[in-house]
Write a protein that holds these residues in place. Structure first.
Motif, PDB file in Angstrom:
ATOM      1  N   LYS A  18      64.664  24.775  25.664  1.00  0.00           N
ATOM      2  CA  LYS A  18      64.269  26.358  25.007  1.00  0.00           C
ATOM      3  C   LYS A  18      63.243  26.773  25.629  1.00  0.00           C
ATOM      4  O   LYS A  18      63.207  28.207  25.995  1.00  0.00           O
ATOM      5  CB  LYS A  18      64.048  26.213  23.470  1.00  0.00           C
ATOM      6  CG  LYS A  18      65.215  25.744  22.700  1.00  0.00           C
ATOM      7  CD  LYS A  18      64.942  25.659  21.285  1.00  0.00           C
ATOM      8  CE  LYS A  18      63.811  24.511  20.904  1.00  0.00           C
ATOM      9  NZ  LYS A  18      64.487  23.029  21.082  1.00  0.00           N
ATOM     10  N   THR A  19      62.123  25.950  25.661  1.00  0.00           N
ATOM     11  CA  THR A  19      61.036  26.727  26.344  1.00  0.00           C
ATOM     12  C   THR A  19      60.945  27.070  27.791  1.00  0.00           C
ATOM     13  O   THR A  19      60.568  28.005  28.202  1.00  0.00           O
ATOM     14  CB  THR A  19      59.795  25.394  26.068  1.00  0.00           C
ATOM     15  OG1 THR A  19      59.551  25.114  24.679  1.00  0.00           O
ATOM     16  CG2 THR A  19      58.338  25.977  26.619  1.00  0.00           C
ATOM     17  N   THR A  20      61.694  26.248  28.640  1.00  0.00           N
ATOM     18  CA  THR A  20      61.827  26.219  29.979  1.00  0.00           C
ATOM     19  C   THR A  20      62.881  27.775  30.018  1.00  0.00           C
ATOM     20  O   THR A  20      62.542  28.590  30.883  1.00  0.00           O
ATOM     21  CB  THR A  20      62.877  25.078  30.435  1.00  0.00           C
ATOM     22  OG1 THR A  20      62.205  23.898  30.207  1.00  0.00           O
ATOM     23  CG2 THR A  20      63.045  25.270  32.007  1.00  0.00           C
ATOM     24  N   LEU A  62      55.639  30.320  19.024  1.00  0.00           N
ATOM     25  CA  LEU A  62      55.410  29.818  17.508  1.00  0.00           C
ATOM     26  C   LEU A  62      55.414  28.433  17.541  1.00  0.00           C
ATOM     27  O   LEU A  62      55.391  27.918  16.491  1.00  0.00           O
ATOM     28  CB  LEU A  62      56.569  30.577  16.761  1.00  0.00           C
ATOM     29  CG  LEU A  62      56.640  31.842  16.608  1.00  0.00           C
ATOM     30  CD1 LEU A  62      57.507  32.484  15.478  1.00  0.00           C
ATOM     31  CD2 LEU A  62      55.116  32.516  16.156  1.00  0.00           C
ATOM     32  N   ASP A  63      55.281  27.694  18.754  1.00  0.00           N
ATOM     33  CA  ASP A  63      55.393  26.063  18.533  1.00  0.00           C
ATOM     34  C   ASP A  63      54.155  25.759  18.890  1.00  0.00           C
ATOM     35  O   ASP A  63      53.341  25.804  19.815  1.00  0.00           O
ATOM     36  CB  ASP A  63      56.368  25.522  19.671  1.00  0.00           C
ATOM     37  CG  ASP A  63      56.644  24.252  19.515  1.00  0.00           C
ATOM     38  OD1 ASP A  63      55.873  23.466  18.686  1.00  0.00           O
ATOM     39  OD2 ASP A  63      57.280  23.527  20.209  1.00  0.00           O
ATOM     40  N   PRO A  64      53.436  24.909  17.616  1.00  0.00           N
ATOM     41  CA  PRO A  64      52.067  24.337  17.856  1.00  0.00           C
ATOM     42  C   PRO A  64      52.080  23.083  18.669  1.00  0.00           C
ATOM     43  O   PRO A  64      51.060  22.909  18.887  1.00  0.00           O
ATOM     44  CB  PRO A  64      51.667  24.313  16.274  1.00  0.00           C
ATOM     45  CG  PRO A  64      52.921  24.052  15.755  1.00  0.00           C
ATOM     46  CD  PRO A  64      53.888  24.629  16.260  1.00  0.00           C
ATOM     47  N   GLU A  89      52.253  20.218  21.550  1.00  0.00           N
ATOM     48  CA  GLU A  89      51.963  20.056  22.985  1.00  0.00           C
ATOM     49  C   GLU A  89      53.416  20.470  23.725  1.00  0.00           C
ATOM     50  O   GLU A  89      54.472  20.462  23.273  1.00  0.00           O
ATOM     51  CB  GLU A  89      51.559  18.795  23.415  1.00  0.00           C
ATOM     52  CG  GLU A  89      50.212  18.321  22.761  1.00  0.00           C
ATOM     53  CD  GLU A  89      49.297  19.414  23.142  1.00  0.00           C
ATOM     54  OE1 GLU A  89      49.084  19.490  24.405  1.00  0.00           O
ATOM     55  OE2 GLU A  89      48.406  19.169  22.241  1.00  0.00           O
ATOM     56  N   GLY A  90      53.206  20.930  25.119  1.00  0.00           N
ATOM     57  CA  GLY A  90      54.522  21.211  25.840  1.00  0.00           C
ATOM     58  C   GLY A  90      55.170  22.388  25.470  1.00  0.00           C
ATOM     59  O   GLY A  90      56.274  22.322  25.459  1.00  0.00           O
ATOM     60  N   ASN A  91      54.243  23.204  24.720  1.00  0.00           N
ATOM     61  CA  ASN A  91      55.017  24.551  24.478  1.00  0.00           C
ATOM     62  C   ASN A  91      54.674  25.728  25.506  1.00  0.00           C
ATOM     63  O   ASN A  91      54.069  25.242  26.778  1.00  0.00           O
ATOM     64  CB  ASN A  91      54.229  25.085  23.253  1.00  0.00           C
ATOM     65  CG  ASN A  91      52.782  25.240  23.365  1.00  0.00           C
ATOM     66  OD1 ASN A  91      52.055  25.315  24.346  1.00  0.00           O
ATOM     67  ND2 ASN A  91      52.028  25.214  22.241  1.00  0.00           N
ATOM     68  N   ILE A 119      60.922  34.986  21.713  1.00  0.00           N
ATOM     69  CA  ILE A 119      60.256  34.139  21.086  1.00  0.00           C
ATOM     70  C   ILE A 119      60.799  32.507  21.412  1.00  0.00           C
ATOM     71  O   ILE A 119      61.703  32.560  21.309  1.00  0.00           O
ATOM     72  CB  ILE A 119      60.343  34.628  19.407  1.00  0.00           C
ATOM     73  CG1 ILE A 119      59.760  35.844  18.779  1.00  0.00           C
ATOM     74  CG2 ILE A 119      59.837  33.114  18.642  1.00  0.00           C
ATOM     75  CD1 ILE A 119      59.740  36.088  17.463  1.00  0.00           C
ATOM     76  N   ASP A 120      59.914  31.862  21.492  1.00  0.00           N
ATOM     77  CA  ASP A 120      60.095  30.464  21.504  1.00  0.00           C
ATOM     78  C   ASP A 120      59.806  29.736  20.461  1.00  0.00           C
ATOM     79  O   ASP A 120      58.406  29.701  19.940  1.00  0.00           O
ATOM     80  CB  ASP A 120      59.332  29.802  22.613  1.00  0.00           C
ATOM     81  CG  ASP A 120      59.601  28.368  22.785  1.00  0.00           C
ATOM     82  OD1 ASP A 120      60.693  27.797  22.254  1.00  0.00           O
ATOM     83  OD2 ASP A 120      58.893  27.811  23.559  1.00  0.00           O
ATOM     84  N   PRO A 121      60.770  29.475  19.021  1.00  0.00           N
ATOM     85  CA  PRO A 121      60.120  29.228  17.712  1.00  0.00           C
ATOM     86  C   PRO A 121      59.802  27.588  17.764  1.00  0.00           C
ATOM     87  O   PRO A 121      59.972  26.849  18.718  1.00  0.00           O
ATOM     88  CB  PRO A 121      61.417  29.382  17.014  1.00  0.00           C
ATOM     89  CG  PRO A 121      62.444  29.494  18.027  1.00  0.00           C
ATOM     90  CD  PRO A 121      62.037  29.578  19.282  1.00  0.00           C
TER      91      PRO A 121
END
Ligand code: ATP
Ligand code: MG
Lengths: 331, 166
Positions: free
Chosen positions: A15-17, A38-40, A42-44, A145-147
């Motif tokens: 998703k993040t990619t 919106l992702d707290p 690591e690797g966000n 948004i990246d949730p």
């Protein structure tokens, strides 16, 4: 106005990619693009784009404070601009405590207003902030948004605010079509909140050359229930290098970032990567995905020409419209 | 996959009831539109958001009773008397969502050259209305209304393309 939450039920579906790559592709189409992380964890997206310097400082103003209507500064001061031009509202540790903060706010406000907890519009806060208070539709052409992966308040706020989903899926197990969980979530949200949620498209990603994977992709492409404009191959080396380049796959290829062993250590440097046709093809597909979202889903008017300025190579121009025509004539 | 609407969701940036921002502009030409509006009123439903009652603290994902809830809701909707909001306020003022009151879904098939004109048409509309953008749904519904009011223009266009010449 293009608005999409990049989400599918399972974790690790790239998703993040995908959010990063689609955002950069939209920006390259001259659409002013904002991403919300919106992702707290690591690797966000925030660390991918090398943003959010104060994400662990509890005193720093951050998106959560604005969603809960207790800002510690100007909303626009939250926005950072990345090297590739995409704007980002970075993640902050407080996102991890969103629900408990929200509960406190609800207790306080329902007490004040003599309202029941059930009446409190807990999933509508981000919508209120983005469109009513900040009127971001007047400022941006696209917001993604990246949730966070967990199905809870923040995710529902994201979906309520943007209404449209892009779902990356990964070949899993025996390769069955597993959008059931997503469908249930969407159906329940629509019924309870009286909204209509759209699915822009499904994007099979990390599809390898094995028979099982190829069949999986075929299954998705053959279904008429949703669109699958492109699939993305297994491109671990390219996508992993994004975390070193601190940017999109477009940047990795153009600046030729590569991770390799040097004097017994792994290092990442620009100017080292070979230009591979299949990676250029992946960029073309990512661009096509962004084009699909912008035009087919949202009716934007775009000239889909991808210019690649690859270090030490002549520029490449990929015109998706020409591809379209040639495909049409050979078909 | 019946829950998924293919394409975009119903996001609308226009003002809602409690919004203190500008409401979406009302169509400037009001001419004969009013009689269609009152027709619409005949089959009206309550303007209260039925979702409100069923909204609760638990996450939507954990609720398994929603489909029956929805049926309940639809039947109560039909039996609830219409509020006066429908008669008092024009559509763009009283609605909070682009999907509001639009219970009929029309699907149309058109030639590319017709589809290609829609973006320009919506831009032109937005300009006339002094708005940022006019949603596809709004533009299409009112384009249809305009055609209903001017069948002679529609007939002309069809005749130009050879309707009835065989
Ligand atoms: N097409 C691809 N093929 C192979 N590997 C990929 C591909 N896309 C991304 N990756 C790699 O997979 C890893 C996970 O990707 P990513 O962080 O985007 O997943 P995610 O869905 O956001 O995960 P999470 O659910 O933890 O947020 C990263 O190391 C990334 O480089
Ligand atoms: Mg992620």
């Amino acid at each position: 106005m293009i608005t999409a939450v990049v989400y599918s039920e399972s974790g690790g579906t790239y998703k993040t990619t995908m959010t990063a790559n689609v955002a950069v592709a939209l920006e390259r189409m001259e659409l002013n693009t904002l991403v919300l992380d919106l992702d707290p964890q690591e690797g966000n997206l925030t660390s991918l784009f090398d943003a959010g310097e104060h994400r662990s400082d509890p005193d720093a103003d951050n998106l959560v404070k604005h969603i809960l209507d207790m800002p510690d500064g100007e909303f626009h001061d939250l926005i950072e601009t990345t090297e590739e031009g995409v704007d980002i509202i970075p993640s902050h540790d407080m996102l991890g405590d969103f629900t408990s903060n929200l509960e406190q706010k609800i207790s306080y406000e329902t007490g004040m207003k003599n309202m029941s907890r059930e009446e409190y519009p807990r999933f509508e806060l981000l919508h209120e902030l983005l469109w009513k208070k900040q009127e971001l539709h007047k400022e941006y052409d696209a917001i993604l948004i990246d949730p966070n992966a967990r199905a809870e308040d923040l995710l529902y706020n994201a979906i309520f605010a943007l209404r449209t989903l892009v779902a990356p899926v990964k070949p899993a197990g025996k390769g069955n079509l597993s959008l059931e969980g997503l469908e249930e979530l969407v159906g329940n949200m629509e019924n309870q909140l009286d909204i209509e949620i759209g699915l822009s498209c499904v994007v099979p990603s990390g599809v390898g050359q094995t028979n099982a994977h190829q069949q999986y992709q075929q299954q998705f492409e053959n279904t008429e229930e949703f669109a699958t404009p492109v699939s993305i191959g297994n491109r671990e080396s390219l996508m992993d290098a994004m975390w070193e380049a601190r940017g999109s796959a477009f940047k990795v290829v153009e600046e030729r970032w590569k991770t390799f062993e040097k004097d017994g250590q792994m290092v990442s440097e620009p100017g080292q990567r070979r230009v591979r046709d299949r990676e250029v093809e992946t960029l073309r597909r990512l661009y096509e995905l962004a084009w699909f979202i912008a035009t087919t889903t949202f009716d934007a008017d775009i000239d889909p020409v991808l210019e690649l300025d690859i270090q030490g190579h002549t520029n490449r121009t990929i015109d998706l419209k020409e591809d379209d025509k040639t495909e049409a004539t050979t078909a | 996959m019946s829950n998924f609407k293919s394409g975009s969701g119903n996001l609308d940036f226009g003002g809602s009831d409690e919004d203190d921002g500008e409401p979406e502009p009302e169509p400037t030409e009001k001419t004969t539109q009013t009689d269609t509006e009152s027709n619409e009123g005949d089959e009206s439903t309550a303007t209260e958001q039925p979702g409100e009652d069923s909204r609760n603290k638990t996450s939507p994902g954990t609720d398994s009773t929603t489909s029956s809830q929805k049926e309940n809701r639809e039947s109560t909707e039909e039996s609830t008397p219409a509020t006066t909001a429908r008669e008092q306020y024009p559509y763009f003022i009283r609605r909070s969502n682009v999907g509001d009151e639009r219970d009929t879904r029309l699907e149309i098939h058109v030639r590319d050259r017709v589809a290609d004109q829609e973006a320009a048409f919506r831009n032109e509309l937005a300009e006339q209305l002094n708005a940022n953008e006019v949603s596809k749904t709004d533009a299409r519904e009112f384009a249809l209304l305009a055609a209903f009011q001017h069948p002679e223009r529609v007939a002309e266009l069809m005749a130009e393309e050879g309707f009835g010449t065989l």
